[in-house]
Enzyme design. Structure first.
Site, PDB file in Angstrom:
ATOM      1  CG  ASP A 564      -1.955  -1.070   1.279  1.00 45.38           C
ATOM      2  OD1 ASP A 564      -1.945  -1.906   0.353  1.00 45.38           O
ATOM      3  OD2 ASP A 564      -2.757  -1.117   2.226  1.00 45.38           O
ATOM      4  CD  GLU A 640      -9.363  -3.684   0.513  1.00 52.05           C
ATOM      5  OE1 GLU A 640     -10.010  -4.536   1.109  1.00 52.05           O
ATOM      6  OE2 GLU A 640      -8.533  -2.958   1.073  1.00 52.05           O
ATOM      7  CD  GLU A 644      -7.255   4.542  -0.177  1.00 56.44           C
ATOM      8  OE1 GLU A 644      -7.163   3.298  -0.058  1.00 56.44           O
ATOM      9  OE2 GLU A 644      -7.200   5.321   0.790  1.00 56.44           O
TER      10      GLU A 644
END
Ligand SMILES: *[C@@H]1O[C@H](CO)[C@@H](O)[C@H](O)[C@H]1NC(C)=O
Ligand SMILES: *[C@@H]1O[C@H](CO)[C@@H](O)[C@H](O)[C@H]1NC(C)=O
Length: 814
Positions: A564, A640, A644
Site C-alpha cells: 500500500d 483493493e 486510492e
C-alpha cells in the site's frame, strides 16, 4: 544413434504401459539436422490415474478487520469553536493555473539519484529474506508479478498472463523438479460461494495444474530456484541442480510473453505433465534450426513445443510414459511452449512464424504533448529473427498504435483480465488521447471543467464549515501510529484549507489552518511521528518502522512489508502539493526532498535511481498498481482500492505541477489516463463490461482484483458500502475523470438509491454522498448542507468543507 533412440524409448515405454502402442522417436539425420521426420504421432496409453485437470482452489480471504476501528475512523469531532484569525497571518491569493506541458521523455530522468532525504535514517536489514535472489545493482520490485518466486517456499505461481509458471518442486503427479506451465480456460473457473448466484461473490482459477513441465533429468530434490536480472517488467528465474551450481535452465519472464521459454544449459530435456500426454507428434521444422512437436494432453488441449539448439542441431524427443517426454542427451538451446486452444490451424501457423524468438526484458518510454500521451514498451529480444509474439490485454488492444505491429487471431483467456490477443511486434506504442491536463485542485467534471469560484451563498456555506473544520486540533488528529490514517487526516485538512482559500475566498481563515497544517506536516517531514520511516537497503525502500518494533508484518496495513505505499504516500504528496501551492516559501530543499523521497519509493520513474526500484506500485503492463508487497500469495498480487491508486497519480500530477517538475506532472496525467482505461475494463464494471464473467458484472466493482481471483469483498468486511466505497475514496477532482457518470449511476441504482445510502452508518455515508456529487451534485449538496451536520458521517479522510465545496462546485448549490 537412430536405432538407440528407438530402443530406449521402447523399453521405457513397455514398462509403463498396459496396452502397448507402437511409438517411434527419431533423431534427425546428421546431414540434415533441422529436419524432423514426421512419422505420425506417438500415442501414449491412458494413464493409470486421472489427469490432473482440476487443480486446487484456495479462496480464503481474511475479512475480519474491525470496521469500527478499521479502516476509516471518524476523526472530526463536533465543535462550535471557530477559527480565530490573527491580523498578521495573511497568505497571498494565488490563482492556480493548470498546464499542458510537452515532455518528450517522461521516464528518462530520475527524480534524484542521491540518497533518500537525510532525516529518514537507514538500516541494512529487512525481516523478509531475499530467497534465491542473485545480487544485482538495481533494486528489486517488491510488488511485481514475479515476487512469489523469491517469497516463502517459492512454490506459488507467477502469472505472466495468459500463462502462469510455478516451480513443481517435487509436487504433483509427475513429481517433477522442473517449471510447471499452466493456462486456465474460462470453463475451468470456480464460482462461489454459491455458483448459481448472479452475481457470484468471486471467481477463481485453479492453481497447481501442471499441464507442461519444462525440466531436465539432472534436476532432482537438490534443485534450487534462483532469480536474476529483475526489472519492473521482467526477471530470469533459474533452476539449478544444486545450490551454487550454474543454472541448468533459465526462464526469461516478461509479462504477456507469447511462449514460455526455457534456456537449457547443457542438460537433458525432460518434459513432464501431470495432465498426462496423449500424443506427441513431431512435425516439419517451421524455420531454420527450429524443431517442432505438437502435444495433445489427456484433457484434450493442444500445446506446441519448439526447440532451437544453440549449435543449430535439432532436438529429438521421445515420449517415454504418459507423464514423460525425454531427449536422448544433453542439450543447449531453447525449448518454447505455447497452448493452441481448439488446435486452430491458422494459429499454429502464427506460432510457427514466431518460434525461436523471445523477449528478455522491456524498456519503458513515453511522452506527452498537450492532452495526448503515449507510452512504449520495447522488448529486448533474443533467439532468432522470427516475429516477436506477446499477448495484449483488452485495454492494450483498445489503445495500441497499430502501425508497427501485427494483430494475430490468437486469443487466450487470462485469469482475471478477459481475453488476451497475440500481437507480433518488437515494441508497442499505446496512446491516450485525453489526458486530464485541465484538472487541478478545484472541483472538476468533463462538462463544466474546473470551478474556481462559487456563488456568494455557497461561499458562505463553505466558509462556515471551514471555520469549524479548521478550528479542530489538526496536530492531534494527524499524530497517529499509522502512515495511512495520518496521511488521510493531513490530506483532509489540506483540502479544507484549499476550499476555504480558493473557493470561499477567505485567505485569513485559510492562513490559520495552513499554519497549523504545516506544523502537523513537519512532524512527518522531520521523521518524528509515532512510527518513523526508515530507508532499508535490503530491498531498497522507505518503510514504516512499525513492523520492526512490533514484529507484526501487518502493522499499518503491512507498510513495512511494502503493502500500500502508493495509497499511504499519496495522501502526504497531496497534502504537500496544497501547502506548497498556497505557500511557495514552504518549498524548502528539505521539504521537497522529503516528499520526493516518498514518490521515489512508490513511483520512481527511472532505472537510473540506484536507491529504489522503478515503479514499485504502478504496473505499466496491467495499467494499474498492485498493493500487495512482500507477502507470498497463492492468488498473486492484488489491489483493493482502484481510487486510492488513482489518487497517487493525481497527487503526483499536482506535486509535479506545483514544484515545476513537468515530467512528473506529465506522468501523473498519463497514469490517470491509463488507469481510467484499466478501471473501466477491470475494476469499475458497467453493464457492458465483457472482461469479467457475465455472472460477476452486476457486482459493479471487482472488489479485490487479484492476479488469479476476483473477489467482490474487502479485507475489512463485506458491507456493500465498504466494497463499493473503497473504490470511490477519496472523492477528489480527478474522481469525475476516472469514474464515468454512466457507471456511477448504474452503481448507485444497484446499491444505494431509494434511501439506502441514508441508512449507511459512519463515514461511509459521507463517502457515498460525495460520490453522488459526480452525478447528482444537488442531492449531494443538500445531504451535506444541513444544520448541525453530524460529523460521524465523515470518514477520517474527509471534511465537510470539501464535500460542500465539491458538490457546490459541480453545480449542486444555488
Ligand atoms: C550440438 O549440441 C548438442 C548438445 O546440445 C550436441 O549433442 C551435439 O553433438 C552438437 N552438435 C554439433 C554438430 O556440434
Ligand atoms: C445551506 O444551508 C443553510 C441553512 O439552511 C442556508 O442558509 C444556505 O443558504 C445553504 N447554502 C446554500 C449554498 O444553499
Amino acid at each position: 544413434m537412430l536405432a538407440l533412440t528407438i530402443l530406449v524409448s521402447f523399453n521405457l515405454y513397455s514398462l509403463a504401459t498396459t496396452t502397448p502402442t507402437l511409438q517411434i522417436a527419431i533423431a534427425p539425420p546428421a546431414s540434415s539436422p533441422n529436419a524432423v521426420l514426421s512419422l505420425g504421432p506417438q500415442s501414449l496409453p491412458s494413464p493409470s490415474e486421472p489427469p490432473m485437470t482440476t487443480g486446487s482452489v484456495v479462496t480464503s480471504l481474511e475479512t475480519s478487520g474491525n470496521p469500527s476501528i478499521e479502516p476509516f475512523p471518524t476523526a472530526l469531532i463536533s465543535t462550535s469553536a471557530s477559527v480565530q484569525v490573527p491580523s498578521t497571518s495573511k497568505i497571498p491569493l494565488v490563482v492556480q493555473a493548470v498546464s499542458n506541458p510537452t515532455v518528450s521523455a517522461i521516464f528518462a530522468k530520475p527524480i534524484s539519484t542521491g540518497p533518500p532525504v537525510n532525516v529518514i535514517g537507514s538500516r541494512p536489514d529487512h525481516p523478509v529474506p531475499r530467497t534465491g535472489l542473485v545480487s544485482q545493482s538495481g533494486k528489486v520490485g517488491t510488488n511485481k508479478f514475479y515476487a512469489n518466486f523469491f517469497l516463502g517456499a517459492q512454490t506459488n505461481p507467477v502469472w505472466t498472463h495468459p500463462y502462469s509458471l510455478q516451480w513443481a518442486k517435487g509436487r504433483g503427479a509427475a513429481g517433477s523438479w522442473g517449471m510447471s506451465i499452466s493456462h486456465i480456460d474460462a470453463k475451468q473457473r470456480t464460482y462461489g460461494p454459491d455458483p448459481s448466484a448472479n452475481p457470484v461473490e468471486y471467481y477463481i482459477n485453479p492453481i497447481n495444474i501442471q499441464s507442461i513441465i519444462l525440466s531436465a533429468t539432472e534436476l532432482s530434490s537438490s534443485a534450487v530456484l534462483t532469480m536474476d536480472s529483475l526489472t519492473a517488467f521482467s526477471a530470469n528465474v533459474n533452476l539449478l541442480t544444486k545450490a551454487g551450481a550454474s543454472p541448468a535452465i533459465t526462464f526469461p519472464m516478461v509479462q504477456g510473453m507469447g511462449f514460455v521459454t526455457g534456456q537449457y544449459k547443457n542438460v537433458t530435456p525432460y518434459i513432464r505433465s501431470s495432465v498426462f500426454f496423449k500424443t506427441l507428434t513431431p512435425l516439419a521444422s517451421p524455420s531454420k534450426g527450429v524443431t517442432k512437436y505438437r502435444i495433445l494432453l489427456q484433457d484434450g488441449n493442444t500445446w506446441l513445443l519448439y526447440a532451437r539448439a544453440d549449435n543449430g542441431t535439432g532436438l529429438s524427443l521421445t515420449a517415454v510414459s504418459s507423464s514423460s517426454i525425454k531427449a536422448p542427451g544433453r542439450f543447449s538451446g531453447t525449448i518454447q511452449i505455447a497452448k493452441n486452444p481448439g488446435a486452430i490451424a491458422g494459429n499454429e501457423i502464427t506460432y510457427d512464424s514466431c518460434a525461436g524468438a523471445y523477449p528478455k526484458t522491456v524498456a519503458l518510454s513515453g511522452s506527452v504533448a498537450g492532452k495526448s500521451g503515449t507510452y512504449t514498451l520495447s522488448w529486448a529480444r533474443a533467439g532468432n529473427t522470427a516475429g516477436l509474439l506477446l499477448f495484449a490485454l483488452p485495454h492494450h488492444v483498445q489503445s495500441l498504435v497499430t502501425s508497427s505491429i501485427k494483430i494475430t487471431s490468437i486469443k487466450l483467456q487470462t485469469t482475471t483480465k478477459g481475453i488476451a490477443t497475440g500481437i507480433i511486434g518488437n515494441s508497442w506504442t499505446l496512446s491516450e488521447p485525453d489526458l486530464p491536463t485541465s484538472i487541478g485542485f478545484a472541483p472538476w467534471d468533463s462538462a463544466i471543467g474546473s470551478t474556481h469560484s462559487l456563488s456568494a451563498t455557497a461561499k458562505n456555506t463553505v466558509l462556515k464549515a471551514g471555520k469549524s473544520d479548521l478550528a479542530q486540533d489538526i496536530n492531534s488528529q494527524t499524530n497517529l501510529d499509522s502512515m495511512y490514517f495520518s496521511g488521510k487526516a493531513l490530506s483532509k485538512f489540506a483540502t479544507a484549507i484549499y476550499a476555504v482559500h480558493d473557493l470561499a475566498g477567505d485567505v485569513n481563515v485559510a492562513s490559520v489552518g495552513l499554519s497549523k497544517l504545516k506544523t502537523a506536516f513537519a512532524r512527518f517531514a522531520s521523521n518524528k511521528q509515532i512510527n518513523p520511516l526508515v530507508y532499508e537497503s535490503q530491498w531498497g525502500g522507505i518503510v514504516s518502522t512499525a513492523a520492526y518494533s512490533t514484529g507484526d508484518p501487518n502493522a499499518d496495513f503491512g507498510n513495512s512489508y511494502y503493502n500500500d505505499h502508493h495509497f499511504h504516500y499519496a495522501y502526504f504528496v497531496h497534502t504537500a502539493s496544497i501547502i506548497a501551492y498556497l505557500d511557495p516559501t514552504w518549498l524548502t530543499a528539505t521539504n521537497k526532498a522529503w516528499v520526493n523521497t516518498l514518490i521515489r519509493d512508490a513511483a520512481n520513474p527511472s532505472v537510473a535511481d540506484p536507491y529504489f526500484p522503478q515503479s514499485r506500485a504502478f504496473d505499466w503492463y496491467h495499467g494499474h498498481s498492485w498493493a500487495k508487497g512482500l507477502f507470498d500469495s497463492f492468488d498473486g498480487k492484488d489491489e483493493e482500492s482502484s481510487s486510492e491508486d488513482t489518487f497517487m497519480s493525481y497527487a503526483m500530477k499536482m506535486w509535479g505541477h506545483v514544484v515545476g517538475d513537468t515530467a512528473m506532472e506529465a506522468r501523473g496525467n498519463l497514469m490517470l489516463a491509463v488507469q481510467k482505461r484499466a478501471l473501466r475494463n477491470y475494476f469499475l464494471l458497467s453493464s457492458t463490461n465483457v472482461n469479467h464473467p457475465a455472472n460477476f458484472i452486476n457486482n459493479k466493482v471487482s472488489g479485490i482484483l487479484f492476479e488469479n481471483k476476483v473477489d467482490h469483498a474487502t479485507y475489512f468486511g463485506a458491507n456493500p458500502e465498504y466494497i463499493q466505497g473503497i473504490h470511490m475514496l477519496p472523492i477528489n477532482p480527478s474522481s469525475a475523470y476516472t469514474r464515468d457518470k454512466a457507471f456511477v449511476k448504474e452503481e448507485w441504482d444497484r446499491y444505494f438509491s431509494n434511501g439506502r445510502a441514508g441508512n449507511v452508518v459512519g463515514g461511509w455515508r459521507g463517502i457515498l454522498y460525495s460520490n453522488l456529487a459526480l452525478i447528482d451534485p444537488k442531492a449531494a449538496f443538500s445531504f451535506f448542507n444541513v444544520t448541525d451536520f453530524d460529523p460521524q458521517y465523515l470518514d477520517g479522510g474527509a471534511s465537510l468543507t470539501w464535500y460542500l465545496a465539491l458538490s457546490a462546485g459541480l453545480g449542486g448549490a444555488p
